[in-house]
Structures are given as structure tokens and as C-alpha cells.
Design an enzyme around this catalytic site. Structure first.
Site, PDB file in Angstrom:
ATOM      1  NE  ARG A  73      -6.157 -19.153   4.698  1.00 28.56           N
ATOM      2  CZ  ARG A  73      -5.196 -19.954   5.161  1.00 28.56           C
ATOM      3  NH1 ARG A  73      -5.180 -21.222   4.775  1.00 28.56           N
ATOM      4  NH2 ARG A  73      -4.277 -19.506   5.979  1.00 28.56           N
TER       5      ARG A  73
ATOM      6  CE1 TYR B 160       1.171  -0.328   4.379  1.00 26.67           C
ATOM      7  CE2 TYR B 160       0.268   1.894   4.314  1.00 26.67           C
ATOM      8  CZ  TYR B 160       1.041   0.935   4.938  1.00 26.67           C
ATOM      9  OH  TYR B 160       1.667   1.231   6.121  1.00 26.67           O
TER      10      TYR B 160
ATOM     11  CD  GLU C 205      10.357   1.638  10.109  1.00 24.49           C
ATOM     12  OE1 GLU C 205      10.162   2.610   9.361  1.00 24.49           O
ATOM     13  OE2 GLU C 205      10.190   0.460   9.742  1.00 24.49           O
TER      14      GLU C 205
ATOM     15  CG  LEU D 246       8.234   1.834   4.597  1.00 21.12           C
ATOM     16  CD1 LEU D 246       8.198   3.249   4.061  1.00 21.12           C
ATOM     17  CD2 LEU D 246       8.536   0.846   3.482  1.00 21.12           C
TER      18      LEU D 246
ATOM     19  CE  LYS E 185       3.553   3.297   3.582  1.00 19.30           C
ATOM     20  NZ  LYS E 185       4.153   3.414   4.929  1.00 19.30           N
TER      21      LYS E 185
HETATM   22  C1  LIG Z   1       4.780   4.510   5.662  1.00 19.57           C
HETATM   23  C2  LIG Z   1       5.795   4.246   6.731  1.00 19.57           C
HETATM   24  C3  LIG Z   1       6.767   5.195   7.087  1.00 19.57           C
HETATM   25  C4  LIG Z   1       6.773   6.611   6.573  1.00 19.57           C
HETATM   26  O1  LIG Z   1       6.865   6.717   5.195  1.00 19.57           O
HETATM   27  P1  LIG Z   1       6.349   8.021   4.448  1.00 19.57           P
HETATM   28  O2  LIG Z   1       6.615   7.714   3.026  1.00 19.57           O
HETATM   29  O3  LIG Z   1       7.168   9.161   4.958  1.00 19.57           O
HETATM   30  O4  LIG Z   1       4.907   8.186   4.789  1.00 19.57           O
HETATM   31  C5  LIG Z   1       7.761   4.824   7.991  1.00 19.57           C
HETATM   32  N1  LIG Z   1       7.760   3.601   8.550  1.00 19.57           N
HETATM   33  C6  LIG Z   1       6.828   2.677   8.280  1.00 19.57           C
HETATM   34  C7  LIG Z   1       6.881   1.349   8.960  1.00 19.57           C
HETATM   35  C8  LIG Z   1       5.814   2.973   7.365  1.00 19.57           C
HETATM   36  O5  LIG Z   1       4.874   2.051   7.094  1.00 19.57           O
END
Ligand SMILES: *Cc1c(COP(=O)(O)O)cnc(C)c1O
Length: 283
Positions: A99, A32, A178, A202, A146
């Protein structure tokens, strides 16, 4: 009621039909993006769409649309919902099929959905800062994707929420990675520190914009992991994401950061970020 993105079309929300055997629903088998809308305009859409395709590639999902087509659909989604300031969310799953963990054949099409939301910028947070808490990072080792699999993030964010905190600062052992849905930074003696963009985080689009902002204001950046102890010793701490933008953290587990005040470097970065926000288009 508004309008949704559904595969290659924009339709009324109630027209969208999702199969109960959709692999996104059953396995979280999809990816996503969230893109901010300022003054009716998508912000860093190019970067988000590129990351969407790259996340898809990493899970071996082929998006059956060109990037141009997707950009066009995202613009239509914003326009149909008459979004001024808010964000859009979109995702793609590996499709619906009885599934089975094993990938379906090429005849099963991925399912793309999205929606848009009017949503004011959280300016009070930018001004006053927020609280955070440490939570052990028990997610998988492909945090660079993501992915729709967000259980690790959901549990961490809920724990933070129940402690009255805005975000969970995740750590693997002693190393800060993070936030549960954001990136984390420390500022020490005017230097910006953040975890390197590898498989453990990410690589936020906002993170990339912030690193650019830092360069523009002559602030050195070190993409180096911090320990919990080092983070707590920072002059300033920041959390960033598409919707959180540059939010100062002024308290971690009850320990005040910068005396509980928003720091000067955070302010400078916020001011530089502001210059990048698309202005309204005059009709
Ligand atoms: C989406 C997300 C971010 C931030 O990413 P942006 O592109 O700045 O919105 C950071 N860490 C994780 C785990 C995320 O899912």
C-alpha cells in the site's frame, strides 16, 4: 458456477484470486464498464470498450491489452456463461503492490476482472415508470471517469432506496447533474433536455444512443443543465443507463410528473430504442 474474465483468460469463477493489496480494493484505483447483452449479443460494445480505454487514460492507467483482444475476451465471457439477455461487468485496477498512494512501477501489472449475468430487462419499469428523489451531488469533479470510487453514488442510491425510490437525482446546488448510476433527462414541449457531457457527468453510452434516437424521430435536443425547479416543471422525466435503458420517472419526492403517467415522448424514444436492439442470431 460460471466463468470469469481474469486478465487475459476466461477461467472458472473459483480460480480467480485477488490480492488483498490490490489497489482497486484499497484505493478504488481503477475503472469499470457494464455492457448489455441482448439475444446473446453485446450491445454497443465498441463504445463501451472505447470509453474503458479513455477512462483508463484519464487516470494514467495503461491497459496491457489491445482493444481487439479485450473485445475477444468479452465475447468469450458471454459465450462461456451462455448469456442470452443480461449484462457483463468488467473492471481494471492499477494492480497489487504494498500500500502506497504513489503509482507502482511498470513491473506491476494492472488486474482485469469481469463476470457475466443473465438478467431480464426491467420491462415493468419501462411500462409503469419509477419514483426518484433529489440528493445533493457531493462527488468529485471528474465524474466523466467511470471510476471504481463509487462512495458518493453508493450513499446517494442507498438514500433513494430507503425512501422507496429507484434512483437519486443528483444536483450540485440547484443544478441537476445526473443519477447516481444513470443520466437524467427532461422533456418540455417535445424538446429533450439533458446536462451537457462535461466533467460533472458520465457521458452514458445509453445517453448517446438516446440522443441519436431523438434525432431520428425529429425530436430536438438541448444539452443544457436544468435547475431542480425546471426539472419539476418538465412534461416528462427519463432516467437512462445500460441496464435501465429508457426508464420513465413519474414521481420526484412525491410530486407526480405528467400526472403520474408515462409520457408520449418517452414512449416514442423507447420505441425507437427498441429498433436498435440486436435480434437473435438464428443457428
Ligand atoms: C455508468 C453510468 C451512467 C450510465 O452510462 P451507460 O453507459 O448508459 O450505462 C451514468 N452515470 C453514471 C454516474 C454512471 O456510472
Amino acid at each position: 458456477m460460471g466463468y470469469s474474465l481474469w486478465n487475459d483468460r476466461i477461467v472458472a469463477d473459483n480460480e480467480v484470486v485477488i490480492d488483498k493489496e490490490d489497489r482497486g480494493y484499497q484505493f478504488g484505483d481503477g475503472i469499470y464498464e457494464v455492457v448489455k447483452v441482448y439475444n446473446g449479443q453485446l450491445f454497443t460494445a465498441e463504445e463501451h470498450v472505447d470509453r474503458f480505454y479513455s477512462s483508463a487514460e484519464k487516470i494514467r492507467l495503461t491497459i496491457p491489452y489491445t482493444k481487439d483482444k479485450l473485445h475477444q475476451l468479452l465475447h468469450q465471457l458471454v459465450e462461456a456463461n451462455e448469456i442470452n439477455t443480461g449484462h457483463i461487468y468488467f473492471q481494471i485496477t492499477r494492480g497489487a503492490t504494498p500500500r502506497n498512494h504513489i503509482f507502482p512501477g511498470d513491473d506491476v501489472l494492472p488486474v482485469l476482472t469481469g463476470n457475466a449475468k443473465e438478467n431480464p430487462r426491467p420491462v415493468a419499469n419501462f411500462e409503469n415508470g419509477v419514483k426518484a428523489t433529489f440528493v445533493e451531488d457531493v462527488r468529485w469533479l471528474r465524474c466523466d471517469i467511470k471510476s471504481l470510487n463509487l462512495l458518493g453514488a453508493v450513499l446517494a442510491k442507498q438514500e433513494a432506496h430507503e425512501k422507496g425510490c429507484y434512483e437519486a437525482i443528483l444536483h450540485r446546488g440547484d443544478i441537476i447533474t445526473e443519477g447516481s448510476s444513470s443520466n437524467i433527462y427532461g422533456v418540455k414541449d417535445g424538446v429533450l433536455y439533458t446536462h451537457p457531457a462535461n466533467n460533472l457527468i458520465l457521458n452514458g453510452i445509453t445517453r448517446q444512443v438516446i440522443l441519436k434516437c431523438a434525432a431520428e424521430i425529429g425530436m430536438p435536443v438541448k444539452e443544457e443543465a436544468m435547475t431542480k425547479e425546471q426539472l419539476l416543471a418538465m412534461d416528462e422525466i427519463i432516467v437512462s443507463s445500460t441496464t435501465s435503458e429508457i426508464t420513465p420517472i413519474i414521481d420526484v419526492d412525491g410530486q407526480a410528473i405528467n400526472g403520474g403517467q408515462v409520457g408520449e415522448w418517452t414512449r416514442k424514444l423507447q420505441a425507437q430504442f427498441e429498433t436498435k436492439i440486436p435480434a437473435p442470431i438464428n443457428a
